[in-house]
Design a protein around this motif. Structure first.
Motif, short mmCIF file in Angstrom:
data_model
loop_
_atom_site.label_atom_id
_atom_site.label_comp_id
_atom_site.label_asym_id
_atom_site.label_seq_id
_atom_site.Cartn_x
_atom_site.Cartn_y
_atom_site.Cartn_z
N ALA A 81 0.88 -1.19 0.00
CA ALA A 81 0.00 0.00 0.00
C ALA A 81 0.91 1.23 0.00
O ALA A 81 2.14 1.10 0.06
CB ALA A 81 -0.94 0.01 1.21
N ALA A 82 0.31 2.42 -0.02
CA ALA A 82 1.12 3.64 0.03
C ALA A 82 0.27 4.85 0.37
O ALA A 82 -0.95 4.86 0.13
CB ALA A 82 1.82 3.87 -1.31
N THR B 260 -3.55 4.23 -0.11
CA THR B 260 -4.11 3.74 -1.37
C THR B 260 -3.46 2.44 -1.82
O THR B 260 -2.42 2.03 -1.33
CB THR B 260 -3.90 4.80 -2.48
OG1 THR B 260 -2.49 5.02 -2.65
CG2 THR B 260 -4.59 6.11 -2.13
N ASN B 261 -4.13 1.82 -2.78
CA ASN B 261 -3.58 0.68 -3.52
C ASN B 261 -3.20 -0.49 -2.61
O ASN B 261 -2.18 -1.15 -2.83
CB ASN B 261 -2.36 1.12 -4.37
CG ASN B 261 -2.09 0.16 -5.50
OD1 ASN B 261 -2.98 -0.54 -5.98
ND2 ASN B 261 -0.84 0.11 -5.94
N TYR B 262 -4.04 -0.75 -1.62
CA TYR B 262 -3.76 -1.88 -0.73
C TYR B 262 -3.94 -3.20 -1.48
O TYR B 262 -4.89 -3.38 -2.24
CB TYR B 262 -4.71 -1.86 0.47
CG TYR B 262 -4.58 -3.10 1.33
CD1 TYR B 262 -5.32 -4.25 1.07
CD2 TYR B 262 -3.69 -3.13 2.40
CE1 TYR B 262 -5.19 -5.39 1.85
CE2 TYR B 262 -3.55 -4.26 3.19
CZ TYR B 262 -4.30 -5.39 2.90
OH TYR B 262 -4.17 -6.51 3.67
N HIS B 263 -3.03 -4.12 -1.23
CA HIS B 263 -3.17 -5.50 -1.72
C HIS B 263 -2.76 -6.44 -0.60
O HIS B 263 -1.81 -6.19 0.13
CB HIS B 263 -2.30 -5.71 -2.96
CG HIS B 263 -2.78 -4.91 -4.13
ND1 HIS B 263 -3.65 -5.43 -5.07
CD2 HIS B 263 -2.55 -3.63 -4.50
CE1 HIS B 263 -3.92 -4.49 -5.97
NE2 HIS B 263 -3.27 -3.40 -5.64
N ALA C 55 -0.01 -4.44 -10.37
CA ALA C 55 -0.85 -3.69 -9.43
C ALA C 55 -0.22 -2.36 -9.03
O ALA C 55 -0.77 -1.62 -8.21
CB ALA C 55 -1.10 -4.53 -8.17
N GLY C 56 0.95 -2.05 -9.58
CA GLY C 56 1.60 -0.79 -9.27
C GLY C 56 2.38 -0.80 -7.97
O GLY C 56 2.65 0.27 -7.41
N LEU C 57 2.74 -1.98 -7.49
CA LEU C 57 3.52 -2.11 -6.27
C LEU C 57 4.96 -2.48 -6.60
O LEU C 57 5.21 -3.12 -7.63
CB LEU C 57 2.91 -3.18 -5.36
CG LEU C 57 1.47 -2.94 -4.90
CD1 LEU C 57 0.91 -4.19 -4.25
CD2 LEU C 57 1.40 -1.76 -3.94
N GLN C 58 5.88 -2.12 -5.73
CA GLN C 58 7.29 -2.42 -5.96
C GLN C 58 7.68 -3.74 -5.31
O GLN C 58 7.31 -4.03 -4.17
CB GLN C 58 8.18 -1.31 -5.40
CG GLN C 58 8.05 0.03 -6.10
CD GLN C 58 8.55 -0.02 -7.55
OE1 GLN C 58 9.43 -0.82 -7.88
NE2 GLN C 58 8.00 0.83 -8.38
N VAL C 59 8.45 -4.53 -6.04
CA VAL C 59 9.15 -5.68 -5.49
C VAL C 59 10.63 -5.33 -5.56
O VAL C 59 11.17 -5.14 -6.66
CB VAL C 59 8.86 -6.97 -6.30
CG1 VAL C 59 9.69 -8.12 -5.76
CG2 VAL C 59 7.37 -7.28 -6.28
#
Lengths: 145, 292
Positions: free
Chosen positions: B12-13, B70-73, B274-278
């Motif tokens: 998330a962020a 936002t953008n919780y997964h 999903a727009g998240l960083q790994v």
């Protein structure tokens, strides 16, 4: 609206009692530790419940809030029972059954309080105002008290 | 070759977060993105998390609407980016008892959880102080504590008493008392297994929000700058920062603040669909890259 304004402090009071009882329970059931001296703190937590229960019992409840009121009342009852179980668990001769009953009782109280938070706006299980994500903004609460 | 693979996984962020909360002191310095993330370690037969994130079912709506998160997964989706399922997780280190670090414990049915005893003891003490002291117990969810009670009863939550070496092979924990919280801890990974490791990493929890807590904002005059949110002391935060930096031989980038958005610029990384960083910090023998 009047119901929400009246019961939000009651919900917060129950949340605080649950938090305290859960914390005390964690200390009691952690293995390898001598049960701490919790008689005083438990008494304070126990003393917080009667005014909340009395207020809930006399609170006018509109039809659309009956389910919410049920869960708040059930949470208060469950917490009273948890305090009895906690007191029993503090005894040196407390057995596993007492501790298991305490854990179950806490889950029951949590579930009732959690159900209440989902039924009406403005009731939360955690005070998010102190969370790092909240520090930067005044929360846009849906209802103002 | 490293003993453990290491990834930092965003879930998330907050897109615009004031620097003045990330670093105590400087006001009106603008905003940065504040990712929410946890650390995944794999090696020695273990699948390990440092912290669990929060539970969106409980808080996501409130956090999104009120605080701009936002953008919780969830863990199943986030961990799948590294081929891991929540039920694969064997160990979780809980750096501190805030809801966004231990709020998703129930998602990991096969894990053992480690937390500092002091975190629990002092937090319970703070609860007895009365509502005017509620700042000291904010951001703690009673439901998480009840989950901790259940896990303790099952023998799956272990309370640690201070510094402990080799909680798992090569993994130590260190108590940072009276800092961000009363019993915050950081996790040190000696990824070559050596006591005087040449390949050490520190996972800082919320003892740091950004690399700039270790250096300040003036490159010509580096200094430790504490985070802006704590129930403990700024001195303790500063000395903990020094200890963490010393543990990695002074190599700043090896002290990992999971809220640091620039990790993706320092280490190999990829952006998920999903727009998240790994972010990939290390690969153990036989492990395939999750960013290529």
């Amino acid at each position: 609206m009047r119901y929400v304004v009246a019961t939000r402090p009651l919900h917060e009071g129950l949340r605080q009692v649950l938090t305290q009882v859960a914390g005390f329970a964690l200390l009691v059931i952690t293995p390898g530790r001598t049960p701490p001296m919790l008689d005083g703190p438990v008494a304070v937590a126990r003393g917080a419940l009667p005014p909340i229960r009395d207020s809930l019992a006399t609170q006018p409840v509109p039809p659309q809030a009956r389910h919410h009121h049920f869960h708040l009342t059930a949470a208060a009852e469950a917490l009273a029972h948890c305090l009895d179980l906690l007191t029993a668990s503090l005894r040196m001769d407390a057995d596993d059954a007492a501790r298991d009953a305490l854990v179950c009782g806490l889950r029951g109280a949590t579930d009732h309080l959690g159900a209440a938070t989902r039924l009406l706006p403005g009731f939360e299980m955690a005070n998010l105002d102190q969370a790092c994500c909240a520090v930067h903004t005044a929360p846009r609460r849906m209802l103002c008290v | 070759m490293a003993d453990y693979s290491i990834w930092v996984l965003d879930y998330a962020a907050v897109e615009t977060f004031p620097l003045s909360v990330m670093m105590y002191g400087p006001q009106y310095q603008g905003t940065r993105k504040l990712p929410y993330a946890y650390v995944l370690l794999k090696g020695k037969g273990e699948t390990i998390l440092v912290d669990t994130g929060y539970d969106h079912v409980k808080y996501g709506k409130a956090l999104a609407e009120l605080y701009g998160v936002t953008n919780y997964h969830g863990p199943a989706e986030v961990l799948a980016e590294c081929g891991v399922r929540p039920e694969d997780v064997t160990t979780v280190f809980i750096t501190h008892a805030h809801f966004d670090h231990m709020g998703a414990m129930s998602h990991f049915p096969n894990a053992k959880f480690y937390v500092q005893q002091r975190e629990i003891d002092k937090w319970v003490w703070a609860l007895t102080l009365g509502p005017e002291y509620r700042f000291l117990v904010g951001a703690v969810d009673p439901a998480d504590i009840v989950t901790a009670v259940e896990l303790t009863r099952q023998g799956r939550m272990i309370c640690l008493d201070g510094d402990c070496d080799d909680v798992l092979p090569g993994i130590d924990v260190h108590l940072a008392a009276d800092t961000h919280t009363y019993g915050s801890m950081y996790v040190t990974l000696r990824n070559d297994g050596a006591r005087n490791s040449q390949d050490a990493w520190v996972f800082a929890g919320d003892l740091l929000y950004t690399y700039d807590n270790l250096t300040g904002l003036d490159p010509s005059a580096p200094q430790f700058v504490p985070i802006g949110l704590a129930v403990g002391s700024q001195s303790n935060l500063i000395f903990a920062s020094a200890d963490m930096l010393r543990a990695v031989g002074g190599e700043h980038k090896r002290v990992i603040p999971v809220h640091e958005a620039r990790l993706k610029d320092v280490f190999p990384s990829r952006r998920t669909a999903a727009g998240l960083q790994v972010v990939e910090l290390a690969l153990a023998a036989g492990e395939t890259s999750k960013i290529r």
